[in-house]
Design a protein around this motif. Structure first.
Motif, PDB file in Angstrom:
ATOM      1  N   ARG A 110       9.378  -8.837  65.731  1.00 52.01           N
ATOM      2  CA  ARG A 110      10.169  -9.312  64.593  1.00 52.01           C
ATOM      3  C   ARG A 110       9.601  -8.770  63.290  1.00 52.01           C
ATOM      4  O   ARG A 110      10.337  -8.298  62.418  1.00 52.01           O
ATOM      5  CB  ARG A 110      10.175 -10.838  64.578  1.00 52.01           C
ATOM      6  CG  ARG A 110      11.193 -11.520  63.652  1.00 52.01           C
ATOM      7  CD  ARG A 110      10.844 -11.637  62.186  1.00 52.01           C
ATOM      8  NE  ARG A 110       9.522 -12.120  61.896  1.00 52.01           N
ATOM      9  CZ  ARG A 110       9.224 -13.257  61.299  1.00 52.01           C
ATOM     10  NH1 ARG A 110      10.187 -14.079  60.941  1.00 52.01           N
ATOM     11  NH2 ARG A 110       7.983 -13.580  61.032  1.00 52.01           N
ATOM     12  N   ASP A 111       8.269  -8.804  63.153  1.00 53.04           N
ATOM     13  CA  ASP A 111       7.632  -8.279  61.945  1.00 53.04           C
ATOM     14  C   ASP A 111       7.868  -6.774  61.808  1.00 53.04           C
ATOM     15  O   ASP A 111       8.125  -6.273  60.710  1.00 53.04           O
ATOM     16  CB  ASP A 111       6.130  -8.584  61.951  1.00 53.04           C
ATOM     17  CG  ASP A 111       5.829 -10.067  61.805  1.00 53.04           C
ATOM     18  OD1 ASP A 111       6.734 -10.821  61.385  1.00 53.04           O
ATOM     19  OD2 ASP A 111       4.682 -10.464  62.113  1.00 53.04           O
ATOM     20  N   CYS A 170       9.002 -17.958  65.203  1.00 50.85           N
ATOM     21  CA  CYS A 170       7.980 -17.498  64.261  1.00 50.85           C
ATOM     22  C   CYS A 170       7.389 -18.649  63.453  1.00 50.85           C
ATOM     23  O   CYS A 170       6.183 -18.679  63.206  1.00 50.85           O
ATOM     24  CB  CYS A 170       8.565 -16.439  63.337  1.00 50.85           C
ATOM     25  SG  CYS A 170       9.039 -14.938  64.229  1.00 50.85           S
ATOM     26  N   ASP A 171       8.223 -19.580  63.061  1.00 50.70           N
ATOM     27  CA  ASP A 171       7.774 -20.704  62.239  1.00 50.70           C
ATOM     28  C   ASP A 171       7.000 -21.751  63.048  1.00 50.70           C
ATOM     29  O   ASP A 171       6.209 -22.503  62.478  1.00 50.70           O
ATOM     30  CB  ASP A 171       8.962 -21.392  61.557  1.00 50.70           C
ATOM     31  CG  ASP A 171       9.607 -20.530  60.490  1.00 50.70           C
ATOM     32  OD1 ASP A 171       8.988 -19.532  60.062  1.00 50.70           O
ATOM     33  OD2 ASP A 171      10.739 -20.864  60.083  1.00 50.70           O
ATOM     34  N   HIS A 172       7.241 -21.817  64.352  1.00 48.63           N
ATOM     35  CA  HIS A 172       6.645 -22.856  65.197  1.00 48.63           C
ATOM     36  C   HIS A 172       5.936 -22.238  66.408  1.00 48.63           C
ATOM     37  O   HIS A 172       6.068 -22.717  67.529  1.00 48.63           O
ATOM     38  CB  HIS A 172       7.716 -23.849  65.656  1.00 48.63           C
ATOM     39  CG  HIS A 172       8.424 -24.527  64.543  1.00 48.63           C
ATOM     40  ND1 HIS A 172       9.566 -24.022  63.979  1.00 48.63           N
ATOM     41  CD2 HIS A 172       8.129 -25.654  63.859  1.00 48.63           C
ATOM     42  CE1 HIS A 172       9.966 -24.813  63.001  1.00 48.63           C
ATOM     43  NE2 HIS A 172       9.105 -25.814  62.900  1.00 48.63           N
ATOM     44  N   ARG A 173       5.196 -21.194  66.169  1.00 52.85           N
ATOM     45  CA  ARG A 173       4.541 -20.419  67.235  1.00 52.85           C
ATOM     46  C   ARG A 173       3.781 -21.310  68.215  1.00 52.85           C
ATOM     47  O   ARG A 173       4.000 -21.250  69.426  1.00 52.85           O
ATOM     48  CB  ARG A 173       3.604 -19.394  66.620  1.00 52.85           C
ATOM     49  CG  ARG A 173       2.796 -18.611  67.620  1.00 52.85           C
ATOM     50  CD  ARG A 173       1.657 -17.830  66.948  1.00 52.85           C
ATOM     51  NE  ARG A 173       0.795 -17.230  67.928  1.00 52.85           N
ATOM     52  CZ  ARG A 173      -0.208 -17.849  68.528  1.00 52.85           C
ATOM     53  NH1 ARG A 173      -0.476 -19.104  68.263  1.00 52.85           N
ATOM     54  NH2 ARG A 173      -0.945 -17.217  69.418  1.00 52.85           N
ATOM     55  N   GLN A 203      13.645 -17.102  64.146  1.00 51.05           N
ATOM     56  CA  GLN A 203      12.923 -17.672  63.010  1.00 51.05           C
ATOM     57  C   GLN A 203      12.169 -18.936  63.440  1.00 51.05           C
ATOM     58  O   GLN A 203      11.040 -19.164  63.025  1.00 51.05           O
ATOM     59  CB  GLN A 203      13.881 -17.989  61.853  1.00 51.05           C
ATOM     60  CG  GLN A 203      13.173 -18.389  60.577  1.00 51.05           C
ATOM     61  CD  GLN A 203      12.295 -17.274  60.028  1.00 51.05           C
ATOM     62  OE1 GLN A 203      12.710 -16.133  59.943  1.00 51.05           O
ATOM     63  NE2 GLN A 203      11.071 -17.606  59.659  1.00 51.05           N
ATOM     64  N   PHE A 204      12.798 -19.733  64.304  1.00 50.58           N
ATOM     65  CA  PHE A 204      12.138 -20.940  64.808  1.00 50.58           C
ATOM     66  C   PHE A 204      10.876 -20.570  65.583  1.00 50.58           C
ATOM     67  O   PHE A 204       9.832 -21.200  65.428  1.00 50.58           O
ATOM     68  CB  PHE A 204      13.088 -21.749  65.704  1.00 50.58           C
ATOM     69  CG  PHE A 204      12.472 -23.014  66.228  1.00 50.58           C
ATOM     70  CD1 PHE A 204      12.522 -24.171  65.484  1.00 50.58           C
ATOM     71  CD2 PHE A 204      11.826 -23.031  67.461  1.00 50.58           C
ATOM     72  CE1 PHE A 204      11.942 -25.350  65.952  1.00 50.58           C
ATOM     73  CE2 PHE A 204      11.241 -24.197  67.937  1.00 50.58           C
ATOM     74  CZ  PHE A 204      11.298 -25.355  67.176  1.00 50.58           C
ATOM     75  N   ILE A 264       6.917 -12.169  68.001  1.00 51.68           N
ATOM     76  CA  ILE A 264       6.630 -12.235  66.567  1.00 51.68           C
ATOM     77  C   ILE A 264       6.256 -10.858  66.026  1.00 51.68           C
ATOM     78  O   ILE A 264       6.719 -10.458  64.956  1.00 51.68           O
ATOM     79  CB  ILE A 264       5.516 -13.275  66.299  1.00 51.68           C
ATOM     80  CG1 ILE A 264       6.037 -14.686  66.609  1.00 51.68           C
ATOM     81  CG2 ILE A 264       5.020 -13.186  64.854  1.00 51.68           C
ATOM     82  CD1 ILE A 264       4.981 -15.756  66.601  1.00 51.68           C
TER      83      ILE A 264
END
Length: 151
Positions: free
Chosen positions: A34-35, A8-11, A5-6, A31
């Motif tokens: 994950r999607d 994805c949130d902070h690419r 999640q980190f 990412i």
């Protein structure tokens, strides 16, 4: 390994940090996988909900409708199996993508030169089929040799 999640949130920050550290990582692939995994989870949950609804309808249906409902249940069962297999493949790919590098701690009886560290990192990278981030330390209590901890 960073939390998914980190990542994805902070690419952009992760990409920048990897570049600064000389670590090759395909953040966009992580990412994307994950999607894809999330989509499969939603699809699998939807099919399972349909199965549950269908299972509740079968006992209440009249005898002429039951065979069609049972057949529909078999189709849903096959769809769930297909989604589960796709999920397994995506999770394997995701895990492989996330683990392309490994932290290696090397403790030796003497200080390793930069050349020795580079040679050891290269050999470990070939052996582990991953990029190695080597951290070397010295422990005078060792009589000789090295202790290598990877992972």
């Amino acid at each position: 390994m960073l939390d998914l999640q980190f990542i994805c949130d902070h690419r952009d920050e992760v990409i920048e940090n990897c570049a600064k550290r000389g670590v090759q990582a395909d953040v966009d692939a992580v990412i994307r996988l994950r999607d894809q995994r999330n989509s499969l989870i939603v699809r699998g949950d939807d099919i399972r909900r349909q199965q549950k609804d269908l299972s509740a309808r079968i006992p209440k249906a009249d005898a002429s409708q039951r065979p069609a409902l049972i057949e529909q249940g078999k189709v849903l069962r096959d769809e769930v199996a297909a989604v589960d297999e796709q999920m397994r493949v995506v999770e394997e790919q995701l895990k492989a993508e996330q683990e392309k590098s490994v932290e290696v701690e090397v403790t030796s009886a003497f200080t390793l030169s930069k050349e020795q560290q580079d040679k050891l990192a290269k050999a470990l990278s070939a052996r582990l089929s991953r990029e190695v981030r080597l951290h070397a330390s010295e422990d005078a209590s060792l009589i000789g040799g090295v202790i290598i901890r990877a992972g």
